[in-house]
Design a protein around this motif. Structure first.
Motif, short mmCIF file in Angstrom:
data_model
loop_
_atom_site.label_atom_id
_atom_site.label_comp_id
_atom_site.label_asym_id
_atom_site.label_seq_id
_atom_site.Cartn_x
_atom_site.Cartn_y
_atom_site.Cartn_z
N ILE A 288 0.84 -1.20 0.00
CA ILE A 288 0.00 0.00 0.00
C ILE A 288 0.87 1.25 0.00
O ILE A 288 0.63 2.21 -0.75
CB ILE A 288 -0.96 -0.01 1.21
CG1 ILE A 288 -1.98 -1.14 1.05
CG2 ILE A 288 -1.68 1.34 1.34
CD1 ILE A 288 -2.89 -1.33 2.26
N HIS A 289 1.91 1.26 0.84
CA HIS A 289 2.86 2.39 0.85
C HIS A 289 3.45 2.60 -0.53
O HIS A 289 3.49 3.73 -1.04
CB HIS A 289 4.00 2.11 1.85
CG HIS A 289 3.77 2.65 3.21
ND1 HIS A 289 3.83 3.99 3.50
CD2 HIS A 289 3.48 2.02 4.38
CE1 HIS A 289 3.60 4.18 4.79
NE2 HIS A 289 3.38 2.99 5.36
N ARG A 290 3.94 1.53 -1.12
CA ARG A 290 4.63 1.64 -2.41
C ARG A 290 3.70 2.18 -3.49
O ARG A 290 4.07 3.04 -4.28
CB ARG A 290 5.18 0.27 -2.83
CG ARG A 290 6.07 0.31 -4.06
CD ARG A 290 6.65 -1.07 -4.33
NE ARG A 290 5.63 -2.01 -4.73
CZ ARG A 290 5.16 -2.12 -5.98
NH1 ARG A 290 5.63 -1.33 -6.93
NH2 ARG A 290 4.24 -3.00 -6.27
N GLU A 291 2.47 1.67 -3.52
CA GLU A 291 1.52 2.09 -4.55
C GLU A 291 1.06 3.54 -4.34
O GLU A 291 0.95 4.30 -5.29
CB GLU A 291 0.31 1.16 -4.56
CG GLU A 291 0.61 -0.24 -5.07
CD GLU A 291 0.94 -0.26 -6.55
OE1 GLU A 291 0.54 0.69 -7.27
OE2 GLU A 291 1.62 -1.20 -7.00
N ALA A 292 0.78 3.88 -3.09
CA ALA A 292 0.26 5.22 -2.81
C ALA A 292 1.31 6.31 -3.04
O ALA A 292 0.97 7.47 -3.24
CB ALA A 292 -0.27 5.30 -1.39
N LEU A 293 2.58 5.94 -2.99
CA LEU A 293 3.66 6.91 -3.16
C LEU A 293 4.29 6.83 -4.54
O LEU A 293 5.46 7.18 -4.72
CB LEU A 293 4.73 6.69 -2.09
CG LEU A 293 4.32 7.09 -0.66
CD1 LEU A 293 5.37 6.66 0.34
CD2 LEU A 293 4.10 8.60 -0.59
N LYS A 294 3.53 6.35 -5.53
CA LYS A 294 4.04 6.30 -6.90
C LYS A 294 4.60 7.66 -7.30
O LYS A 294 3.98 8.71 -7.04
CB LYS A 294 2.92 5.91 -7.88
CG LYS A 294 2.55 4.44 -7.84
CD LYS A 294 3.54 3.61 -8.61
CE LYS A 294 3.08 2.17 -8.71
NZ LYS A 294 4.06 1.32 -9.40
N ALA A 295 5.74 7.64 -7.96
CA ALA A 295 6.37 8.89 -8.38
C ALA A 295 5.53 9.62 -9.42
O ALA A 295 4.93 8.99 -10.30
CB ALA A 295 7.77 8.61 -8.93
N ASN A 296 5.47 10.94 -9.33
CA ASN A 296 4.87 11.83 -10.33
C ASN A 296 3.35 11.70 -10.46
O ASN A 296 2.77 12.20 -11.43
CB ASN A 296 5.49 11.59 -11.73
CG ASN A 296 7.00 11.80 -11.72
OD1 ASN A 296 7.48 12.72 -11.06
ND2 ASN A 296 7.72 10.94 -12.42
N LEU B 166 -7.02 4.46 -3.92
CA LEU B 166 -7.01 3.76 -2.64
C LEU B 166 -7.81 4.52 -1.58
O LEU B 166 -8.53 3.92 -0.77
CB LEU B 166 -5.57 3.56 -2.15
CG LEU B 166 -4.73 2.57 -2.94
CD1 LEU B 166 -3.26 2.65 -2.52
CD2 LEU B 166 -5.25 1.15 -2.76
N ARG B 167 -7.72 5.83 -1.61
CA ARG B 167 -8.43 6.63 -0.62
C ARG B 167 -9.94 6.51 -0.80
O ARG B 167 -10.68 6.40 0.18
CB ARG B 167 -7.99 8.09 -0.72
CG ARG B 167 -8.64 8.97 0.33
CD ARG B 167 -8.09 10.37 0.32
NE ARG B 167 -8.86 11.24 1.18
CZ ARG B 167 -8.67 12.54 1.31
NH1 ARG B 167 -7.67 13.12 0.65
NH2 ARG B 167 -9.42 13.27 2.11
N VAL B 168 -10.40 6.52 -2.04
CA VAL B 168 -11.84 6.38 -2.29
C VAL B 168 -12.32 5.00 -1.84
O VAL B 168 -13.36 4.87 -1.19
CB VAL B 168 -12.17 6.61 -3.77
CG1 VAL B 168 -13.64 6.28 -4.06
CG2 VAL B 168 -11.86 8.04 -4.18
#
Length: 561
Positions: free
Chosen positions: A388-396, A404-406
């Motif tokens: 989840i961290h890795r996906e939510a912090l995708k570059a750019n 994910l938030r929705v």
């Protein structure tokens, strides 16, 4: 309840990402109330083709003598005296025990093409009958299915019938509340003796020893309804752990119908990953209630759910367990039930008795309990949290974060909701959701599709992580990002638009859902593709392709508008 719980799943799911392996469980000796044996079924082939009248032929003749016309079914094949059958209780006052006879077409017959003639299979079913001739089902069930096993039989396509245990009559017996395989087989022989007036010695002589196989076995406890949510959550955690352990075929159904009779079901083939005995067959574990349970008062056992583990068959050409393996099969099923109730916090005092099992007064038994559940769950959720961290912090881009938030805010979101709330194109939403599913942190369930987290635990973890990633992000901020994405997309689609091509738009490209953002679209003629017409139709119907990804020339056909 949150959105992940009230939907239907029927998918073999093993995340391809294979996030990791589970810590080895610790096997501990435990004492618990013994789950009751419930439904059971066995089968056997009687090699009686050389007899003057095989069992199948005898039932076939009986049907013609009693019924003759299927519109006149059922026929009554026998009246039973419960005093002569030790396993049969006295019938309800004003009724008697009878065996009804019905028929249905079977998958094999003789001949081919227009000359094909199907054989029939026959069912002998225990029922109560009142003075008016009406028949009633009861909690004590027993039925036989008699099926032909003759060399001259073939399927409708002309392929010969495979006779695994040589010629004769295949008999399957299904019953309830039998504690041993011998009891089930005894009931089979009892009904054949009574209905067909055949000698038991002949039955035993003709029975093929290797054909005596288990086709069904169940063990269960009924428990107080106040613990239902905890039990269902434990089942969901088990599903995640087995899938996370990898290389397992899983079918999971989490369905809440109007009457709420089926709360959760898990069918898997790798229970040993959690520390249970390795088996050559699938095990199904389900939490369910009787239809209309809410209409019963809390004092009625039918108001409360059951947790039931059952032998769920074998894959491919695997052999069914022999009846001699009954104790081993039941041992595994009982341990699965007991372990899950313990994990859910359900103790002896929370069990519910009914007319057929003692509930809190059930006898104690010893079983092998898989320890280390907490460590396994921690490993699973730490891995999910990392993803989840890795996906939510995708570059750019904040596109994945917004998706994910929705999903977290809504406890499950449709594609329409995701498109509206994020401002992303449908194709971009679908692309990112598919990736999230592949790495095991989201699931697509139902029709229309609902995007959900795999469990309440993952949902809680996701909410916490997303708050920590962008602590100052507010609803208005996401609304502004969504509107900006829609405006950029409209500008790209407007041929008169100029400028602003340099702005950051990596969040969303209609044709860039494959990750090649900024690349010009590539098109091809249908005739040049390795694609059949029905595949294209299915892709459009299932929304694997968007409507704007297919072009049709309209100037040559009047009917194309």
């Amino acid at each position: 309840m949150p959105g992940w719980f009230g939907v239907s799943i029927d998918t073999p799911t093993t995340p391809e990402a294979g996030i990791g392996t589970l810590p080895d469980p610790r096997i501990e000796d435990r004492v618990a109330p013994q789950p009751a044996a419930h439904g059971a079924a066995v089968q056997a082939v009687f090699n009686d083709a050389g007899r003057d009248l095989a069992l199948y032929s005898a039932v076939h003749q009986l049907w013609y003598d009693l019924v003759e016309d299927r519109d006149e079914e059922p026929g009554i094949a026998a009246e039973l005296d419960h005093h002569e059958l030790t396993w049969l209780d006295a019938p309800t006052t004003g009724r008697e025990w009878v065996v009804k006879l019905t028929s249905s077409r079977w998958k094999a017959g003789t001949g081919s093409g227009d000359n094909y003639s199907a054989y029939y299979k026959y069912d002998l079913t225990l029922r109560e009958r009142d003075e008016d001739g009406d028949l009633y089902k009861t909690g004590k069930a027993c039925s036989l299915r008699v099926i032909p096993q003759f060399e001259d039989l073939n399927y409708k396509d002309g392929e010969p019938l495979t006779l695994q245990y040589d010629e004769g009559s295949l008999v399957r017996c299904s019953t309830t509340w039998a504690d041993t395989a011998a009891e089930v087989e005894g009931r089979m022989l009892d009904l054949l003796e009574v209905v067909l007036d055949v000698d038991r010695g002949r039955l035993l002589a003709d029975r093929n020893a290797d054909s005596r196989r288990l086709t069904k076995a169940e063990a269960h406890h009924r428990f107080d309804i106040g613990w239902k949510r905890q039990v269902v959550e434990v089942l969901d955690q088990t599903r995640e752990l087995i899938a996370y352990g990898g290389q397992s075929e899983i079918e999971a159904h989490q369905r809440r119908q109007r009457e709420g009779y089926l709360e959760a079901l898990l069918d898997a083939d790798r229970w040993h990953l959690l520390g249970f005995e390795r088996t050559s067959y699938d095990i199904e574990l389900k939490c369910y209630q009787a239809a209309g349970w809410s209409e019963f008062p809390r004092e009625d056992p039918a108001h409360h759910p059951k947790l039931e583990a059952s032998f769920a068959g074998v894959d491919g050409d695997g052999a069914l367990p022999h009846v001699d393996e009954w104790d081993e099969v039941m041992s595994v099923l009982r341990s699965v039930v007991s372990a899950h109730l313990e994990w859910a916090g359900v103790g002896r005092d929370e069990l519910i008795a009914d007319d057929y099992q003692a509930g809190p007064a059930s006898p104690e038994y010893r079983y092998k309990h898989p320890g280390g559940r907490r460590e396994q769950l921690r490993e699973r959720y730490e891995a999910v949290g990392t993803e989840i961290h890795r996906e939510a912090l995708k570059a750019n881009t904040q596109a994945v974060y917004d998706i994910l938030r929705v999903v977290a805010t809504e406890s499950g979101a449709s594609y329409d909701t995701l498109e509206e709330r994020t401002g992303l194109a449908r194709s971009t939403v679908r692309y990112h959701v598919s990736r999230l599913v592949d790495v095991g942190i989201a699931e697509k369930v139902g029709n229309p599709v609902l995007v959900v987290f795999p469990s309440l635990a993952v949902l809680d973890e996701a909410e916490d992580i997303l708050r920590r990633i962008y602590p100052d992000d507010q609803v208005d901020d996401m609304m502004e990002r969504a509107e900006a994405r829609r405006e950029r997309r409209e500008e790209r689609e407007d041929p008169s638009a100029v400028g602003d091509d340099d702005q950051e738009d990596s969040d969303d490209q209609d044709d860039g859902g494959d990750g090649d953002r900024g690349r010009r679209s590539e098109w091809a003629y249908f005739q040049d593709l390795a694609l059949e017409p029905h595949q294209l139709a299915t892709a459009l119907e299932k929304e694997y392709l968007e409507g704007d990804e297919v072009r049709v020339r309209t100037d040559r056909r009047d009917w194309v508008e």
